[in-house]
Design a protein around this motif. Structure first.
Motif, PDB file in Angstrom:
ATOM      1  N   VAL A  71       0.704   7.469   4.111  1.00  0.00           N
ATOM      2  CA  VAL A  71       0.033   6.480   4.960  1.00  0.00           C
ATOM      3  C   VAL A  71       0.969   6.153   6.113  1.00  0.00           C
ATOM      4  O   VAL A  71       2.187   6.305   6.009  1.00  0.00           O
ATOM      5  CB  VAL A  71      -0.321   5.179   4.204  1.00  0.00           C
ATOM      6  N   SER A  72       0.399   5.738   7.195  1.00  0.00           N
ATOM      7  CA  SER A  72       1.208   5.294   8.325  1.00  0.00           C
ATOM      8  C   SER A  72       0.694   3.930   8.751  1.00  0.00           C
ATOM      9  O   SER A  72      -0.415   3.526   8.398  1.00  0.00           O
ATOM     10  CB  SER A  72       1.155   6.308   9.472  1.00  0.00           C
ATOM     11  N   ALA A  77       0.838  -1.206   0.000  1.00  0.00           N
ATOM     12  CA  ALA A  77       0.000   0.000   0.000  1.00  0.00           C
ATOM     13  C   ALA A  77       0.869   1.251   0.000  1.00  0.00           C
ATOM     14  O   ALA A  77       0.576   2.227  -0.702  1.00  0.00           O
ATOM     15  CB  ALA A  77      -0.926  -0.001   1.215  1.00  0.00           C
ATOM     16  N   ARG A  78       1.935   1.217   0.783  1.00  0.00           N
ATOM     17  CA  ARG A  78       2.845   2.367   0.834  1.00  0.00           C
ATOM     18  C   ARG A  78       3.477   2.605  -0.537  1.00  0.00           C
ATOM     19  O   ARG A  78       3.549   3.753  -1.005  1.00  0.00           O
ATOM     20  CB  ARG A  78       3.913   2.107   1.883  1.00  0.00           C
ATOM     21  N   LEU A  79       3.929   1.544  -1.198  1.00  0.00           N
ATOM     22  CA  LEU A  79       4.518   1.682  -2.532  1.00  0.00           C
ATOM     23  C   LEU A  79       3.503   2.211  -3.543  1.00  0.00           C
ATOM     24  O   LEU A  79       3.854   3.004  -4.415  1.00  0.00           O
ATOM     25  CB  LEU A  79       5.061   0.337  -3.016  1.00  0.00           C
ATOM     26  N   ARG A  80       2.253   1.788  -3.418  1.00  0.00           N
ATOM     27  CA  ARG A  80       1.212   2.261  -4.329  1.00  0.00           C
ATOM     28  C   ARG A  80       1.036   3.770  -4.198  1.00  0.00           C
ATOM     29  O   ARG A  80       0.957   4.494  -5.194  1.00  0.00           O
ATOM     30  CB  ARG A  80      -0.090   1.522  -4.054  1.00  0.00           C
ATOM     31  N   HIS A  81       1.024   4.277  -2.964  1.00  0.00           N
ATOM     32  CA  HIS A  81       0.836   5.716  -2.769  1.00  0.00           C
ATOM     33  C   HIS A  81       2.072   6.510  -3.179  1.00  0.00           C
ATOM     34  O   HIS A  81       1.953   7.618  -3.717  1.00  0.00           O
ATOM     35  CB  HIS A  81       0.444   6.015  -1.324  1.00  0.00           C
ATOM     36  N   VAL A  82       3.244   5.951  -2.960  1.00  0.00           N
ATOM     37  CA  VAL A  82       4.472   6.626  -3.411  1.00  0.00           C
ATOM     38  C   VAL A  82       4.472   6.727  -4.931  1.00  0.00           C
ATOM     39  O   VAL A  82       4.814   7.768  -5.499  1.00  0.00           O
ATOM     40  CB  VAL A  82       5.727   5.888  -2.891  1.00  0.00           C
ATOM     41  N   SER A  83       4.047   5.646  -5.611  1.00  0.00           N
ATOM     42  CA  SER A  83       4.026   5.690  -7.075  1.00  0.00           C
ATOM     43  C   SER A  83       2.986   6.686  -7.588  1.00  0.00           C
ATOM     44  O   SER A  83       3.208   7.355  -8.603  1.00  0.00           O
ATOM     45  CB  SER A  83       3.781   4.301  -7.657  1.00  0.00           C
ATOM     46  N   GLU A  84       1.853   6.815  -6.881  1.00  0.00           N
ATOM     47  CA  GLU A  84       0.866   7.834  -7.259  1.00  0.00           C
ATOM     48  C   GLU A  84       1.453   9.233  -7.094  1.00  0.00           C
ATOM     49  O   GLU A  84       1.234  10.114  -7.935  1.00  0.00           O
ATOM     50  CB  GLU A  84      -0.389   7.714  -6.401  1.00  0.00           C
ATOM     51  N   ASN A  85       2.200   9.436  -6.014  1.00  0.00           N
ATOM     52  CA  ASN A  85       2.825  10.743  -5.796  1.00  0.00           C
ATOM     53  C   ASN A  85       3.814  11.074  -6.899  1.00  0.00           C
ATOM     54  O   ASN A  85       3.847  12.197  -7.405  1.00  0.00           O
ATOM     55  CB  ASN A  85       3.522  10.780  -4.432  1.00  0.00           C
ATOM     56  N   ILE A  86       4.621  10.091  -7.273  1.00  0.00           N
ATOM     57  CA  ILE A  86       5.615  10.315  -8.329  1.00  0.00           C
ATOM     58  C   ILE A  86       4.919  10.600  -9.659  1.00  0.00           C
ATOM     59  O   ILE A  86       5.320  11.495 -10.409  1.00  0.00           O
ATOM     60  CB  ILE A  86       6.575   9.116  -8.434  1.00  0.00           C
ATOM     61  N   ALA A  87       3.862   9.847  -9.949  1.00  0.00           N
ATOM     62  CA  ALA A  87       3.152  10.038 -11.213  1.00  0.00           C
ATOM     63  C   ALA A  87       2.496  11.415 -11.296  1.00  0.00           C
ATOM     64  O   ALA A  87       2.341  11.968 -12.391  1.00  0.00           O
ATOM     65  CB  ALA A  87       2.093   8.946 -11.383  1.00  0.00           C
ATOM     66  N   ASN A  88       2.104  11.974 -10.155  1.00  0.00           N
ATOM     67  CA  ASN A  88       1.414  13.263 -10.145  1.00  0.00           C
ATOM     68  C   ASN A  88       2.301  14.420  -9.706  1.00  0.00           C
ATOM     69  O   ASN A  88       1.791  15.486  -9.356  1.00  0.00           O
ATOM     70  CB  ASN A  88       0.183  13.186  -9.224  1.00  0.00           C
ATOM     71  N   ALA A  89       3.603  14.241  -9.744  1.00  0.00           N
ATOM     72  CA  ALA A  89       4.518  15.281  -9.281  1.00  0.00           C
ATOM     73  C   ALA A  89       4.373  16.581 -10.077  1.00  0.00           C
ATOM     74  O   ALA A  89       4.588  17.660  -9.536  1.00  0.00           O
ATOM     75  CB  ALA A  89       5.955  14.786  -9.350  1.00  0.00           C
ATOM     76  N   GLN A 105       0.325  -8.020  14.033  1.00  0.00           N
ATOM     77  CA  GLN A 105      -0.001  -7.603  12.680  1.00  0.00           C
ATOM     78  C   GLN A 105      -0.123  -6.085  12.610  1.00  0.00           C
ATOM     79  O   GLN A 105      -0.423  -5.432  13.596  1.00  0.00           O
ATOM     80  CB  GLN A 105      -1.308  -8.242  12.219  1.00  0.00           C
ATOM     81  N   VAL A 106       0.118  -5.554  11.424  1.00  0.00           N
ATOM     82  CA  VAL A 106      -0.015  -4.119  11.210  1.00  0.00           C
ATOM     83  C   VAL A 106      -1.112  -3.863  10.195  1.00  0.00           C
ATOM     84  O   VAL A 106      -1.436  -4.723   9.385  1.00  0.00           O
ATOM     85  CB  VAL A 106       1.303  -3.475  10.722  1.00  0.00           C
ATOM     86  N   SER A 107      -1.674  -2.684  10.275  1.00  0.00           N
ATOM     87  CA  SER A 107      -2.652  -2.256   9.284  1.00  0.00           C
ATOM     88  C   SER A 107      -2.267  -0.859   8.834  1.00  0.00           C
ATOM     89  O   SER A 107      -1.522  -0.150   9.505  1.00  0.00           O
ATOM     90  CB  SER A 107      -4.069  -2.290   9.852  1.00  0.00           C
ATOM     91  N   VAL A 108      -2.786  -0.486   7.696  1.00  0.00           N
ATOM     92  CA  VAL A 108      -2.484   0.817   7.113  1.00  0.00           C
ATOM     93  C   VAL A 108      -3.568   1.799   7.539  1.00  0.00           C
ATOM     94  O   VAL A 108      -4.754   1.503   7.452  1.00  0.00           O
ATOM     95  CB  VAL A 108      -2.419   0.719   5.579  1.00  0.00           C
ATOM     96  N   SER A 109      -3.139   2.955   8.012  1.00  0.00           N
ATOM     97  CA  SER A 109      -4.092   3.991   8.389  1.00  0.00           C
ATOM     98  C   SER A 109      -4.713   4.574   7.119  1.00  0.00           C
ATOM     99  O   SER A 109      -4.184   4.403   6.026  1.00  0.00           O
ATOM    100  CB  SER A 109      -3.389   5.087   9.175  1.00  0.00           C
ATOM    101  N   PRO A 110      -5.819   5.269   7.255  1.00  0.00           N
ATOM    102  CA  PRO A 110      -6.394   5.922   6.068  1.00  0.00           C
ATOM    103  C   PRO A 110      -5.392   6.908   5.451  1.00  0.00           C
ATOM    104  O   PRO A 110      -4.531   7.451   6.138  1.00  0.00           O
ATOM    105  CB  PRO A 110      -7.609   6.667   6.621  1.00  0.00           C
ATOM    106  N   VAL A 111      -5.535   7.113   4.170  1.00  0.00           N
ATOM    107  CA  VAL A 111      -4.642   8.016   3.438  1.00  0.00           C
ATOM    108  C   VAL A 111      -4.811   9.426   3.967  1.00  0.00           C
ATOM    109  O   VAL A 111      -5.920   9.897   4.189  1.00  0.00           O
ATOM    110  CB  VAL A 111      -4.962   7.972   1.934  1.00  0.00           C
ATOM    111  N   GLN A 112      -3.675  10.084   4.187  1.00  0.00           N
ATOM    112  CA  GLN A 112      -3.694  11.476   4.612  1.00  0.00           C
ATOM    113  C   GLN A 112      -2.971  12.311   3.570  1.00  0.00           C
ATOM    114  O   GLN A 112      -2.018  11.846   2.946  1.00  0.00           O
ATOM    115  CB  GLN A 112      -3.031  11.624   5.974  1.00  0.00           C
TER     116      GLN A 112
END
Length: 128
Positions: free
Chosen positions: A42-43, A20-32, A54-61
């Motif tokens: 995300v955290s 999930a973290r990689l997905r959001h980083v790639s979205e950021n790079i694509a929309n730079a 276990q860990v979970s991903v917080s909502p996107v901020q």
């Protein structure tokens, strides 16, 4: 749940979180270069429902830092002074985040594989 099952669930939650973290980083790079785009972050937080690590991903901020002002009077989004707001994505930070997420993903994958191998070895020993 067995120790092996618990270990597999913890590593798989880590894999999902880093993906999930990689997905959001790639979205950021694509929309730079997208005007007005705000960086997504995300955290991770401990999954309180399972209580086994276990860990979970917080909502996107959205990153609230202001984007850079770009002077281009011919741009359709330019105001009366000829400026428009660019994105707040810093490529150096995004590349560092991507590398960190990739390494964490690889570490979780290695742990998943090690646990699977240990489980298989134990089953072979029990069969003898």
């Amino acid at each position: 749940m067995s120790d092996f099952g618990s270990a597999l669930s913890v590593t798989s939650s880590g894999l999902r979180a880093q993906a999930a973290r990689l997905r959001h980083v790639s979205e950021n790079i694509a929309n730079a270069d997208t005007p007005g785009y705000q960086r997504k972050t995300v955290s991770f937080e401990a999954d309180t429902a399972t209580r086994d690590g276990q860990v979970s991903v917080s909502p996107v901020q959205l990153d609230r830092s202001e984007g850079q002002k770009i002077f281009d009077p011919s741009h359709p989004m330019a105001n009366a002074s000829g400026n428009y707001m660019g994105s707040n994505v810093d490529m150096i930070i995004e590349i560092a985040d991507a590398r960190e997420a990739q390494r964490s993903y690889e570490a979780n994958l290695k742990m998943f594989d090690q646990t699977r191998q240990m489980s298989s070895s134990l089953m072979e020993l029990l069969r003898k």
